[in-house]
Design a protein around this motif. Structure first.
Motif, mmCIF file in Angstrom:
data_model
loop_
_atom_site.group_PDB
_atom_site.id
_atom_site.type_symbol
_atom_site.label_atom_id
_atom_site.label_comp_id
_atom_site.label_asym_id
_atom_site.label_seq_id
_atom_site.Cartn_x
_atom_site.Cartn_y
_atom_site.Cartn_z
ATOM 1 N N GLU A 478 0.822 -1.208 0.000
ATOM 2 C CA GLU A 478 0.000 0.000 0.000
ATOM 3 C C GLU A 478 0.859 1.263 0.000
ATOM 4 O OE1 GLU A 478 -0.334 -2.483 2.044
ATOM 5 O OE2 GLU A 478 -2.304 -3.370 1.604
ATOM 6 N N GLU A 479 1.940 1.248 0.764
ATOM 7 C CA GLU A 479 2.800 2.432 0.841
ATOM 8 C C GLU A 479 3.486 2.698 -0.498
ATOM 9 O OE1 GLU A 479 6.644 3.989 3.404
ATOM 10 O OE2 GLU A 479 5.223 2.586 4.337
ATOM 11 N N ASP A 480 3.900 1.650 -1.188
ATOM 12 C CA ASP A 480 4.532 1.828 -2.504
ATOM 13 C C ASP A 480 3.552 2.434 -3.500
ATOM 14 O OD1 ASP A 480 7.215 0.404 -2.147
ATOM 15 O OD2 ASP A 480 5.796 -1.087 -1.414
ATOM 16 N N VAL A 481 2.295 2.015 -3.425
ATOM 17 C CA VAL A 481 1.272 2.575 -4.305
ATOM 18 C C VAL A 481 1.059 4.062 -3.989
ATOM 19 C CG1 VAL A 481 -1.170 2.479 -4.944
ATOM 20 C CG2 VAL A 481 0.110 0.355 -4.609
ATOM 21 N N MET A 482 1.029 4.383 -2.700
ATOM 22 C CA MET A 482 0.838 5.776 -2.295
ATOM 23 C C MET A 482 1.981 6.655 -2.803
ATOM 24 S SD MET A 482 0.313 7.304 1.555
ATOM 25 C CE MET A 482 1.942 6.780 2.085
ATOM 26 N N VAL A 483 3.221 6.165 -2.716
ATOM 27 C CA VAL A 483 4.371 6.919 -3.202
ATOM 28 C C VAL A 483 4.271 7.126 -4.712
ATOM 29 C CG1 VAL A 483 6.869 6.831 -3.567
ATOM 30 C CG2 VAL A 483 5.913 6.220 -1.341
ATOM 31 N N ALA A 484 3.871 6.082 -5.437
ATOM 32 C CA ALA A 484 3.739 6.187 -6.894
ATOM 33 C C ALA A 484 2.650 7.185 -7.272
ATOM 34 C CB ALA A 484 3.432 4.814 -7.479
ATOM 35 N N GLU A 485 1.544 7.175 -6.544
ATOM 36 C CA GLU A 485 0.459 8.120 -6.831
ATOM 37 C C GLU A 485 0.879 9.550 -6.553
ATOM 38 O OE1 GLU A 485 -3.439 5.260 -6.005
ATOM 39 O OE2 GLU A 485 -2.707 6.612 -4.435
ATOM 40 N N GLN A 486 1.668 9.750 -5.482
ATOM 41 C CA GLN A 486 2.147 11.101 -5.176
ATOM 42 C C GLN A 486 3.100 11.591 -6.260
ATOM 43 O OE1 GLN A 486 1.115 13.086 -2.848
ATOM 44 N NE2 GLN A 486 2.556 14.751 -3.240
ATOM 45 N N ALA A 487 3.982 10.717 -6.732
ATOM 46 C CA ALA A 487 4.901 11.092 -7.807
ATOM 47 C C ALA A 487 4.130 11.456 -9.072
ATOM 48 C CB ALA A 487 5.867 9.943 -8.090
ATOM 49 N N GLU A 488 3.092 10.693 -9.366
ATOM 50 C CA GLU A 488 2.247 10.974 -10.523
ATOM 51 C C GLU A 488 1.579 12.339 -10.394
ATOM 52 O OE1 GLU A 488 -1.193 8.582 -13.066
ATOM 53 O OE2 GLU A 488 -0.912 8.158 -10.941
ATOM 54 N N SER A 489 1.112 12.668 -9.190
ATOM 55 C CA SER A 489 0.477 13.962 -8.941
ATOM 56 C C SER A 489 1.463 15.109 -9.119
ATOM 57 C CB SER A 489 -0.119 13.977 -7.531
ATOM 58 O OG SER A 489 -0.611 15.250 -7.198
ATOM 59 N N LEU A 490 2.690 14.926 -8.649
ATOM 60 C CA LEU A 490 3.709 15.973 -8.762
ATOM 61 C C LEU A 490 4.065 16.224 -10.220
ATOM 62 C CD1 LEU A 490 6.101 15.035 -5.796
ATOM 63 C CD2 LEU A 490 4.316 16.792 -5.844
#
Length: 593
Positions: A478-490
């Motif tokens: 779950e944490e890896d997915v959250m990091v990937a989503e944040q990078a996508e948002s940035l």
């Protein structure tokens, strides 16, 4: 001149607010050679309604004829609160003349030893009445009780009251789609375009850039020999209850910045095709956390890039964790307590415990040495510490640094101490560690954000975003997915911004991070770069200004609706991506020549 002062003191109780303001302006000009811009920021010690429109649509603005319809109101006003002075930020943007006038006002007040502080804040009515101040035309200090001023009606000091549940809703959801007070954006960029000032570099420098630098220095407390100013003596305290952006941060450069739970900071200029305004952000952002020795200093450059290039909105906890704010006070209503306390503290000159040393006849007196220097401004600092929940250095409201006193097992409770000196409720009180998502993301993406080029930053973030498909749906990822989503948002946020402005901001950050740079050298470079972006023919700024689009904000503009739709952002930049921007184009903008 003394006779003029005495005559004015006898007449002032009998004069109308407008006439009194005119008299004060005339005296100030006669005594100090103040610039005419200073009169754009009215100052009064009276309770009369002299700034905002009256209920019948007339105004008591000193520069409008009595009884006439309201043409404009000042962007800021100053009132006396005992031994302190309160600067009311009435508009989220100031005109170039008001920027220059406020700079002079603050510089003059800061050297006045007859007061103890300067308090800068937007009115609490921003939050309580959705910016509707129709019931409060006086700009009185927040702590004043109803009935203290004859000009107040039954509506109370806060205009049209909202229910407690509505206040709670607003406070808890700031930054999550509901309307939010905009404390200051410095100036109105589209207004600069509409006035045609961007076409005339001399005028742009003289009337906008120089006042911004002057305001930044005045708030920070700089001594400027070029304008023959007196050294600053009293601290400037800012309480930004809402969003501050870009050059608005000039008002947060003072001795104390008290963050409420609604305080936030965002860099929006790249959405306008512009870079840093000349307030020193290219110097400050690469040094986040340095001043107070915070953990965030290990990720300072990454956090600076994150804030400047991606439009990340740093909240109150983030700002305190990085030193962008000095204290966290939580509720904005502590402004009432602070105002009352400051009004009753001794002035700078009165903060003395030791008598002046006697001077023998025939010997020169040493006026340079102040025997009470160590006592000056201490009471103001203690008052601020008392109303704060914690400060940027890690101290609580009692000035205690709790890290060493927490139990080793959980890190949440004070160690069991001698009960004769530690109350039971103090031993069981939960403190915990203050968490900053901003610093956490800066640490997480540090390697990507420290890439030497903007293209490299975007490419590295895109690589991280691409891992979402790999981890999505897997247990424990779950944490890896959250990091990937944040990078996508940035990445998405960066691609909305002007490519040339992004490259310029990144270059300014790189130059500002160098060891031999100072705040002044960075301000000068920011000024030249911003002027070139303003004046560029068919440049990104001109395209944005002509489009009529905004920067994606949802601000409090009226009482029609609490929830406001966000502005549409512009996308028709001269370059489709940062890869199309050449190094020569960037150097042409940031060159010191």
């Amino acid at each position: 001149m003394e006779a003029y002062r005495k005559a004015a003191s006898r007449l002032s109780p009998k004069l109308s607010p407008s006439a009194l303001a005119q008299l004060g302006n005339s005296m100030e000009q006669a005594l100090t050679d103040a610039p005419s811009s200073v009169y754009s920021i009215p100052e009064s010690v009276r309770h009369d309604s002299f700034v905002l429109p009256n209920k019948d649509g007339t105004t008591s603005h000193p520069f409008e004829e009595a009884g006439s319809e309201v043409k404009s109101n000042p962007g800021a006003a100053i009132r006396s609160i005992g031994n302190s002075r309160r600067v009311f930020l009435l508009n989220s943007s100031l005109s170039p003349v008001e920027l220059d006038g406020l700079s002079y006002r603050i510089r003059a007040l800061a050297s006045n030893d007859a007061i103890n502080s300067i308090l800068v804040a937007n009115p609490l009515e921003d939050a309580e009445s959705n910016c509707d101040m129709s019931e409060n035309t006086t700009c009185l200090s927040s702590f004043m009780e109803e009935g203290e001023s004859p000009s107040r009606g039954a509506g109370g000091p806060w205009g049209k009251h909202l229910s407690n549940s509505m206040k709670t809703l607003l406070h808890e959801n700031y930054g999550e789609g509901l309307a939010v007070p905009i404390v200051s954006s410095g100036y109105d960029a589209r207004g600069i375009y509409e006035s045609g000032m961007h076409k005339h570099l001399d005028q742009l420098e003289r009337e906008l850039m120089v006042p911004l630098i002057s305001l930044s220095k005045a708030v920070r407390g700089s001594y400027d020999e070029t304008i023959n100013s007196s050294p600053s003596k009293v601290p400037l305290i800012s309480i930004p209850n809402g969003l501050t952006s870009d050059s608005g941060y000039a008002l947060l450069l003072g001795s104390y910045v008290l963050a409420t739970h609604s305080t936030s900071l965002k860099i929006l200029n790249p959405l306008r095709g512009l870079a840093f305004d000349p307030v020193g952000l290219s110097y400050l952002l690469p040094r986040l956390g340095w001043e107070f020795g915070q953990t965030s200093r290990e990720y300072s450059k990454a956090c600076g890039v994150l804030l400047a290039l991606t439009g990340y909105e740093a909240n109150a906890e983030d700002m305190v964790a990085t030193g962008l704010a000095t204290h966290y006070i939580g509720s904005p209503y502590k402004l009432n307590i602070l105002e009352r306390g400051l009004s009753e503290l001794n002035s700078y000159a009165g903060q003395a415990l030791r008598p002046k040393p006697k001077t023998l006849h025939g010997r020169e007196q040493d006026n340079a040495y102040d025997v009470n220097e160590e006592f000056r401004n201490v009471a103001v600092g203690n008052l601020i510490q008392h109303i704060s929940e914690y400060d940027a250095a890690g101290a609580d409201e009692y000035g205690c640094y709790l890290q060493d006193d927490l139990d080793e097992e959980t890190g949440l409770f004070l160690k069991d101490k001698d009960p004769s000196i530690t109350l039971a409720e103090e031993r069981i009180q939960m403190y915990g560690e203050v968490f900053s998502e901003f610093v956490s993301w800066g640490a997480t993406f540090q390697d990507a954000l420290l890439e030497p080029t903007v293209e490299g930053i975007i490419a590295r973030l895109e690589e991280i975003a691409a891992t979402k498909a790999e981890f999505e749906g897997k247990p424990g990822c779950e944490e890896d997915v959250m990091v990937a989503e944040q990078a996508e948002s940035l990445v998405s946020s960066m691609k909305q911004r002007s490519p040339l402005a992004l490259r310029t901001v990144h270059r300014l950050l790189q130059q500002g991070a160098e060891a031999d740079e100072t705040l002044e050298t960075c301000m000068e470079r920011e000024k030249k770069s911003q002027m070139r972006l303003f004046a560029k023919e068919d440049g990104d700024f001109v395209r944005w200004a002509e489009s009529g689009k905004g920067v994606g904000l949802a601000g409090m503009k009226s009482i029609a609706s609490i929830s406001k739709e966000k502005e549409e952002t512009f996308s028709n930049w001269n370059h489709a991506s940062v890869k199309e921007v050449t190094n020569d184009e960037v150097e042409e903008i940031v060159s010191d020549a």
